[in-house]
Design a protein around this motif. Structure first.
Motif, PDB file in Angstrom:
ATOM      1  N   GLN A  18       0.822  -1.211   0.000  1.00  0.00           N
ATOM      2  CA  GLN A  18       0.000   0.000   0.000  1.00  0.00           C
ATOM      3  C   GLN A  18       0.857   1.263   0.000  1.00  0.00           C
ATOM      4  OE1 GLN A  18      -2.985  -0.268   3.084  1.00  0.00           O
ATOM      5  NE2 GLN A  18      -4.472  -0.923   1.541  1.00  0.00           N
ATOM      6  N   HIS A  19       1.953   1.220   0.751  1.00  0.00           N
ATOM      7  CA  HIS A  19       2.822   2.396   0.775  1.00  0.00           C
ATOM      8  C   HIS A  19       3.378   2.675  -0.625  1.00  0.00           C
ATOM      9  CE1 HIS A  19       3.508   1.634   5.332  1.00  0.00           C
ATOM     10  NE2 HIS A  19       2.363   2.211   5.074  1.00  0.00           N
ATOM     11  N   GLU A  22       0.590   4.070  -2.760  1.00  0.00           N
ATOM     12  CA  GLU A  22       0.346   5.494  -2.487  1.00  0.00           C
ATOM     13  C   GLU A  22       1.421   6.360  -3.133  1.00  0.00           C
ATOM     14  OE1 GLU A  22      -0.073   5.510   1.795  1.00  0.00           O
ATOM     15  OE2 GLU A  22      -1.885   4.285   1.520  1.00  0.00           O
ATOM     16  N   HIS A  23       2.640   5.844  -3.085  1.00  0.00           N
ATOM     17  CA  HIS A  23       3.741   6.554  -3.715  1.00  0.00           C
ATOM     18  C   HIS A  23       3.488   6.693  -5.223  1.00  0.00           C
ATOM     19  CE1 HIS A  23       7.854   8.001  -3.944  1.00  0.00           C
ATOM     20  NE2 HIS A  23       8.008   7.249  -5.017  1.00  0.00           N
ATOM     21  N   ARG A  25       0.618   6.650  -6.687  1.00  0.00           N
ATOM     22  CA  ARG A  25      -0.526   7.550  -6.888  1.00  0.00           C
ATOM     23  C   ARG A  25      -0.113   9.015  -6.735  1.00  0.00           C
ATOM     24  NH1 ARG A  25      -4.894   4.564  -5.302  1.00  0.00           N
ATOM     25  NH2 ARG A  25      -4.029   4.611  -3.232  1.00  0.00           N
ATOM     26  N   GLU A  26       0.838   9.277  -5.836  1.00  0.00           N
ATOM     27  CA  GLU A  26       1.339  10.650  -5.713  1.00  0.00           C
ATOM     28  C   GLU A  26       1.937  11.123  -7.036  1.00  0.00           C
ATOM     29  OE1 GLU A  26       3.993  10.715  -2.327  1.00  0.00           O
ATOM     30  OE2 GLU A  26       2.298  10.252  -0.990  1.00  0.00           O
ATOM     31  N   ASP A  29      -0.905  11.779  -9.473  1.00  0.00           N
ATOM     32  CA  ASP A  29      -1.598  13.035  -9.168  1.00  0.00           C
ATOM     33  C   ASP A  29      -0.746  14.238  -9.587  1.00  0.00           C
ATOM     34  OD1 ASP A  29      -3.780  11.691  -8.242  1.00  0.00           O
ATOM     35  OD2 ASP A  29      -3.194  11.776  -6.134  1.00  0.00           O
ATOM     36  N   GLU A 136      -3.345  -3.290  -4.578  1.00  0.00           N
ATOM     37  CA  GLU A 136      -3.441  -1.983  -5.220  1.00  0.00           C
ATOM     38  C   GLU A 136      -2.145  -1.664  -5.937  1.00  0.00           C
ATOM     39  OE1 GLU A 136      -4.730   1.807  -3.427  1.00  0.00           O
ATOM     40  OE2 GLU A 136      -5.236   0.506  -1.743  1.00  0.00           O
ATOM     41  N   GLY A 138      -1.864   1.680  -7.137  1.00  0.00           N
ATOM     42  CA  GLY A 138      -1.862   3.141  -7.122  1.00  0.00           C
ATOM     43  C   GLY A 138      -2.941   3.713  -8.031  1.00  0.00           C
ATOM     44  N   HIS A 140      -6.505   5.020  -9.650  1.00  0.00           N
ATOM     45  CA  HIS A 140      -7.632   5.819  -9.162  1.00  0.00           C
ATOM     46  C   HIS A 140      -8.936   5.039  -9.270  1.00  0.00           C
ATOM     47  CE1 HIS A 140      -4.707   8.996 -10.469  1.00  0.00           C
ATOM     48  NE2 HIS A 140      -5.026   9.450  -9.270  1.00  0.00           N
TER      49      HIS A 140
END
Ligand SMILES: Nc1nc2c(ncn2[C@@H]2O[C@H](COP(=O)(O)OP(=O)(O)OP(=O)(O)O)[C@@H](O)[C@H]2O)c(=O)[nH]1
Ligand SMILES: [Mg+2]
Ligand SMILES: [Zn+2]
Lengths: 235, 154
Positions: A18-19, A22-23, A25-26, A29, A136, A138, A140
């Motif tokens: 997950q970490h 998230e990375h 996904r950053e 974004d 996941e 990352g 959306h």
């Protein structure tokens, strides 16, 4: 006697993944792009759908594909033929993509182009109805495909993926006349485990439903990456 | 088969946790997991792959304890909780509603870790109030194969 310690973590088992997700996904974004994780059982029609959508939307959006495959690069070659950059990710014995593999794919992609210029990054996951749902990358949005040839009980038998999906595409609807399944039943079973997702019947062969699917897609781009489509800015 | 990947990921998550105690290596006795019924994980399979995966690692000897968490839904119409049954298409028996809300069953959680910290224990044994110097002194942690009780005292 030593006092044993106990840390109460409440940490996700897959926290490390997950970490990394998230990375990823950053990055997505920061690049203002929409990342889609496309999942289904083997052969439900992910690559065929992508071929059709990439060709139809190429004038409107700048896109790239990360193509997960256990052993071959056949799907990547099919999509490359459409004229969109494709990075193959061979997963080896792993039956799903994880966030670290996608991060590796992103590195390769960045050697070829600047992702900030993209509107949509497609991730075609490994054909598997079970584990991709838990890993996941990352994304959306999760898009799950279920072909009419798989039978109407699959959403009940493999509920997790359909529960997690934002959009379920019922594929190969052109075959319905030849099969003893009813579209309504498939759709109802998806609704049992996920009353909220979009459910769109499509056929990559006949083109039926593709317009509705692209409408859904455009709404997601507008919600996630509201900047003017990069393809238009460049034009 | 994906339990192998789950276990790999669990080991990575445990390694992240271990960093919190750096430079010491906690000796882990038990890792308590909660695994929901509405996940893709088979608990027994996870225990088997864990035993193989930790062999020779800093987690060797750590027991994986899995609490299975049942799938519980909440009926959107009457708010009652119920046990969704795949045979009944997960519908609520009270009002025949589809499974809108999941109360539990999606857990894939490391709930807690039982461990001993070689240095913290030996310094506590040496003096009830360890000096800042003692806690700051860089000291080798006990080798993982040594029984903890024989770790050198300060
Ligand atoms: N009749 C019909 N066949 C289709 C349709 N979409 C895909 N197929 C066929 O289904 C087979 C599998 O399609 P793919 O697009 O390769 O499926 P996939 O999900 O990418 O497969 P994997 O990546 O191997 O899991 C191919 O023979 C396609 O021609 C459709 O809409 N109608
Ligand atoms: Mg494919
Ligand atoms: Zn009810």
């Amino acid at each position: 006697m030593h006092m044993p310690l106990e840390d109460t973590l409440g940490l996700n088992l897959l926290a490390a993944n997950q970490h990394q997700a998230e990375h990823n996904r950053e990055h997505f974004d920061a690049w203002e792009l929409l990342c889609l994780n496309v999942m289904s059982s083997p052969g439900a029609g992910k690559t065929s759908l992508l071929e059709r959508s990439l060709a139809a939307l190429a004038g409107e959006y700048a896109m790239a594909v990360l193509e997960g495959d256990m052993t071959t690069q056949l799907d990547a070659e099919r999509l490359e033929a459409v004229g969109v950059p494709v990075v193959p990710i061979t997963t080896g014995r792993s039956c799903h993509l994880d966030a670290a593999m996608v991060s590796g794919g992103l590195k390769l992609l960045r050697q070829r182009l600047d992702p900030a210029g993209l509107d949509i990054l497609w991730v075609e996951n490994v054909g598997n109805l079970v584990c991709p749902a838990e890993f996941e990358v990352g994304e959306h949005r999760k898009v799950a495909l279920l072909s009419v040839t798989e039978g109407d009980d699959k959403p009940l038998k493999y509920p997790v993926m359909f529960r997690e999906a934002h959009c379920v595409l019922i594929t190969k609807t052109d075959l319905l006349p030849h099969l003893p399944v009813q579209l309504e039943r498939i759709e109802a079973h998806i609704r049992q485990v996920n009353p909220r997702c979009a459910v769109i019947p499509v056929s990559a062969t006949s083109g039926e439903g593709i317009e509705a699917w692209h409408q859904w897609l455009k709404a997601q781009v507008a919600a996630i990456a509201p900047a003017a489509p990069a393809a238009l800015v460049r034009a | 088969m994906h339990e192998v990947d789950m276990t790999k990921c669990l080991l990575l998550s445990m390694t992240e946790w271990r960093q919190l105690h750096a430079p010491h290596t906690p000796r882990v006795n038990r890792v308590h997991l909660q695994v929901g019924a509405f996940t893709c994980v088979e608990p027994a399979q996870l225990v088997t792959t864990w035993l193989v995966a930790v062999r020779g690692s800093w987690l060797e000897g750590a027991e994986l304890v899995i609490e299975a968490v049942p799938l519980v839904g909440r009926c959107v119409r009457c708010n009652a909780t119920y046990s969704p049954d795949p045979e009944q298409a997960y519908r609520s028996p009270c009002c025949d509603q589809s499974m809108e809300e999941i109360v539990s069953g999606r857990e894939l959680r490391i709930r807690s870790v039982d461990y001993v910290l070689p240095d913290a224990i030996s310094s506590a044994a040496g003096s009830p109030a360890p000096t800042s110097q003692a806690s700051a002194s860089p000291r080798e942690t006990a080798p993982s194969h040594a029984p903890f009780a024989t770790a050198p005292a300060l």
